[in-house]
Design a protein around this motif. Structure first.
Motif, PDB file in Angstrom:
ATOM      1  N   THR A 142      42.416  63.893  33.718  1.00 52.71           N
ATOM      2  CA  THR A 142      43.719  64.433  33.075  1.00 52.71           C
ATOM      3  C   THR A 142      43.822  63.417  31.812  1.00 52.71           C
ATOM      4  N   PRO A 143      44.479  63.626  30.892  1.00 50.73           N
ATOM      5  CA  PRO A 143      44.504  62.829  29.640  1.00 50.73           C
ATOM      6  C   PRO A 143      44.981  61.695  29.839  1.00 50.73           C
ATOM      7  N   ASP A 144      46.055  61.513  30.750  1.00 49.92           N
ATOM      8  CA  ASP A 144      46.465  60.121  31.083  1.00 49.92           C
ATOM      9  C   ASP A 144      45.464  59.396  31.972  1.00 49.92           C
ATOM     10  N   GLU A 145      44.898  59.861  32.817  1.00 46.73           N
ATOM     11  CA  GLU A 145      43.769  59.267  33.557  1.00 46.73           C
ATOM     12  C   GLU A 145      42.485  58.783  32.376  1.00 46.73           C
ATOM     13  N   ARG A 146      42.433  59.728  31.459  1.00 49.94           N
ATOM     14  CA  ARG A 146      41.114  59.205  30.661  1.00 49.94           C
ATOM     15  C   ARG A 146      41.745  57.919  29.650  1.00 49.94           C
ATOM     16  N   ALA A 147      42.902  58.109  29.372  1.00 49.65           N
ATOM     17  CA  ALA A 147      43.336  56.850  28.334  1.00 49.65           C
ATOM     18  C   ALA A 147      43.538  55.733  29.362  1.00 49.65           C
ATOM     19  N   ALA A 148      43.685  55.671  30.622  1.00 49.68           N
ATOM     20  CA  ALA A 148      43.597  54.487  31.158  1.00 49.68           C
ATOM     21  C   ALA A 148      42.508  53.886  31.895  1.00 49.68           C
ATOM     22  N   ALA A 149      41.450  54.857  31.706  1.00 50.15           N
ATOM     23  CA  ALA A 149      40.180  54.456  32.200  1.00 50.15           C
ATOM     24  C   ALA A 149      39.350  53.616  31.165  1.00 50.15           C
ATOM     25  N   THR A 150      38.430  52.848  31.818  1.00 51.56           N
ATOM     26  CA  THR A 150      37.634  51.634  30.772  1.00 51.56           C
ATOM     27  C   THR A 150      36.046  52.383  31.119  1.00 51.56           C
ATOM     28  N   VAL A 151      35.452  52.169  30.037  1.00 48.40           N
ATOM     29  CA  VAL A 151      33.875  52.272  29.882  1.00 48.40           C
ATOM     30  C   VAL A 151      33.260  51.258  29.857  1.00 48.40           C
ATOM     31  N   TYR A 152      32.429  50.704  30.686  1.00 48.01           N
ATOM     32  CA  TYR A 152      31.765  49.623  30.897  1.00 48.01           C
ATOM     33  C   TYR A 152      30.183  49.810  30.485  1.00 48.01           C
ATOM     34  N   THR A 153      29.426  49.299  29.521  1.00 49.03           N
ATOM     35  CA  THR A 153      28.088  49.638  29.281  1.00 49.03           C
ATOM     36  C   THR A 153      27.251  48.828  28.717  1.00 49.03           C
ATOM     37  N   SER A 154      26.180  48.667  28.926  1.00 53.20           N
ATOM     38  CA  SER A 154      25.194  47.639  28.606  1.00 53.20           C
ATOM     39  C   SER A 154      25.091  47.559  27.081  1.00 53.20           C
ATOM     40  N   ALA A 203      32.491  58.560  18.810  1.00 50.41           N
ATOM     41  CA  ALA A 203      33.219  59.629  18.344  1.00 50.41           C
ATOM     42  C   ALA A 203      33.586  60.246  19.760  1.00 50.41           C
ATOM     43  N   ALA A 204      32.515  60.573  20.573  1.00 49.07           N
ATOM     44  CA  ALA A 204      33.006  61.183  21.637  1.00 49.07           C
ATOM     45  C   ALA A 204      34.028  60.656  22.605  1.00 49.07           C
ATOM     46  N   HIS A 205      34.021  59.355  22.850  1.00 45.56           N
ATOM     47  CA  HIS A 205      34.988  58.575  23.460  1.00 45.56           C
ATOM     48  C   HIS A 205      36.371  58.739  22.726  1.00 45.56           C
ATOM     49  N   GLY A 206      36.370  58.644  21.537  1.00 48.18           N
ATOM     50  CA  GLY A 206      37.764  58.960  20.946  1.00 48.18           C
ATOM     51  C   GLY A 206      38.244  60.260  20.848  1.00 48.18           C
ATOM     52  N   TRP A 207      37.557  61.253  20.636  1.00 44.11           N
ATOM     53  CA  TRP A 207      37.914  62.541  20.881  1.00 44.11           C
ATOM     54  C   TRP A 207      38.523  63.024  22.194  1.00 44.11           C
ATOM     55  N   VAL A 208      37.581  62.390  23.265  1.00 43.25           N
ATOM     56  CA  VAL A 208      38.238  62.594  24.576  1.00 43.25           C
ATOM     57  C   VAL A 208      39.427  61.998  25.197  1.00 43.25           C
ATOM     58  N   GLY A 209      39.628  60.861  24.660  1.00 39.38           N
ATOM     59  CA  GLY A 209      40.912  59.924  24.619  1.00 39.38           C
ATOM     60  C   GLY A 209      40.564  58.975  25.818  1.00 39.38           C
ATOM     61  N   LEU A 210      39.422  58.504  25.756  1.00 39.78           N
ATOM     62  CA  LEU A 210      39.255  57.607  26.752  1.00 39.78           C
ATOM     63  C   LEU A 210      39.774  56.285  26.306  1.00 39.78           C
ATOM     64  N   GLY A 211      40.138  55.282  27.490  1.00 41.54           N
ATOM     65  CA  GLY A 211      40.582  54.083  26.904  1.00 41.54           C
ATOM     66  C   GLY A 211      39.647  53.148  26.650  1.00 41.54           C
ATOM     67  N   ARG A 212      39.713  51.668  26.965  1.00 44.48           N
ATOM     68  CA  ARG A 212      39.155  50.859  26.710  1.00 44.48           C
ATOM     69  C   ARG A 212      37.496  50.721  26.657  1.00 44.48           C
ATOM     70  N   ILE A 213      36.692  49.994  26.184  1.00 40.23           N
ATOM     71  CA  ILE A 213      35.423  49.902  26.085  1.00 40.23           C
ATOM     72  C   ILE A 213      34.911  48.368  26.221  1.00 40.23           C
ATOM     73  N   VAL A 214      34.075  48.184  27.347  1.00 38.82           N
ATOM     74  CA  VAL A 214      33.551  46.781  27.099  1.00 38.82           C
ATOM     75  C   VAL A 214      32.105  46.904  27.477  1.00 38.82           C
ATOM     76  N   TYR A 215      31.521  46.269  26.332  1.00 33.34           N
ATOM     77  CA  TYR A 215      29.998  46.117  26.465  1.00 33.34           C
ATOM     78  C   TYR A 215      29.320  44.934  26.555  1.00 33.34           C
ATOM     79  N   VAL A 216      27.995  44.893  26.785  1.00 29.89           N
ATOM     80  CA  VAL A 216      27.411  43.412  26.937  1.00 29.89           C
ATOM     81  C   VAL A 216      26.885  43.130  25.534  1.00 29.89           C
ATOM     82  N   ALA A 217      25.994  44.150  24.924  1.00 28.02           N
ATOM     83  CA  ALA A 217      25.153  43.741  23.670  1.00 28.02           C
ATOM     84  C   ALA A 217      25.952  44.641  22.480  1.00 28.02           C
ATOM     85  N   SER A 218      25.922  43.936  21.409  1.00 32.83           N
ATOM     86  CA  SER A 218      26.686  44.718  20.300  1.00 32.83           C
ATOM     87  C   SER A 218      25.429  45.525  19.515  1.00 32.83           C
TER      88      SER A 218
END
Length: 158
Positions: free
Chosen positions: A68-80, A89-104
């Motif tokens: 659901t939109p609320d579940e997406r907003a509360a989720a976190t994507v962790y990524t290398s 852009a996909a992350h923003g359009w879908v309405g996902l929450g926080r992102i945590v990444y290892v390397a910039s």
């Protein structure tokens, strides 16, 4: 950064290594619910010829189809690695929450430059330049060298 989050990021690095072992570029990501449940994971699949098969993009698609939109907003994507502009852009359009990444993306660009790899066809931009109000954390120095080494191996520089 707590131990649980570090465990998620270590799994991202493992997924990136799996991607490398499969002959693909070393990127891996997890989608984690607000309660800490790992909902989905993926690694790069661009060796198929479809350059949009980034794990962050796949997780955004999965989230749009299953949460659901609320579940997406509360989720976190962790990524290398930090999201590319397409994935941000996909992350923003879908309405996902926080992102945590290892390397910039800045670190990755520098590493590839050191190896003499040409710049990608799409400009590298920080996530916040694409989705300005998103909560973004990274890089995570304790794992950055592991990700760097995966990229060196992919490009034959070990």
């Amino acid at each position: 950064m707590n131990d649980t989050e570090l465990r998620y990021l270590r799994r991202c690095v493992e997924l990136a290594a799996e991607s490398l072992e499969a002959g693909d570029e070393p990127f891996g990501s997890l989608l984690v619910a607000a309660d800490g449940t790992v909902l989905a994971e993926d690694h790069n699949r661009v060796a198929s010829g479809d350059r949009t098969r980034h794990p962050e993009f796949e997780l955004a698609r999965w989230a749009a189809a299953h949460l659901t939109p609320d579940e997406r907003a509360a989720a976190t994507v962790y990524t290398s690695n930090e999201h590319c502009p397409m994935c941000a852009a996909a992350h923003g359009w879908v309405g996902l929450g926080r992102i945590v990444y290892v390397a910039s993306s800045e670190q990755l660009s520098a590493w590839l430059g050191e190896l003499g790899i040409p710049a990608p066809p799409v400009r590298t931009l920080p996530i916040r330049d694409i989705v300005p109000d998103l909560v973004v954390e990274g890089p995570i120095p304790t794992l950055t060298e592991e990700v760097h080494e995966l990229h060196r191996r992919f490009h034959g520089a070990t």
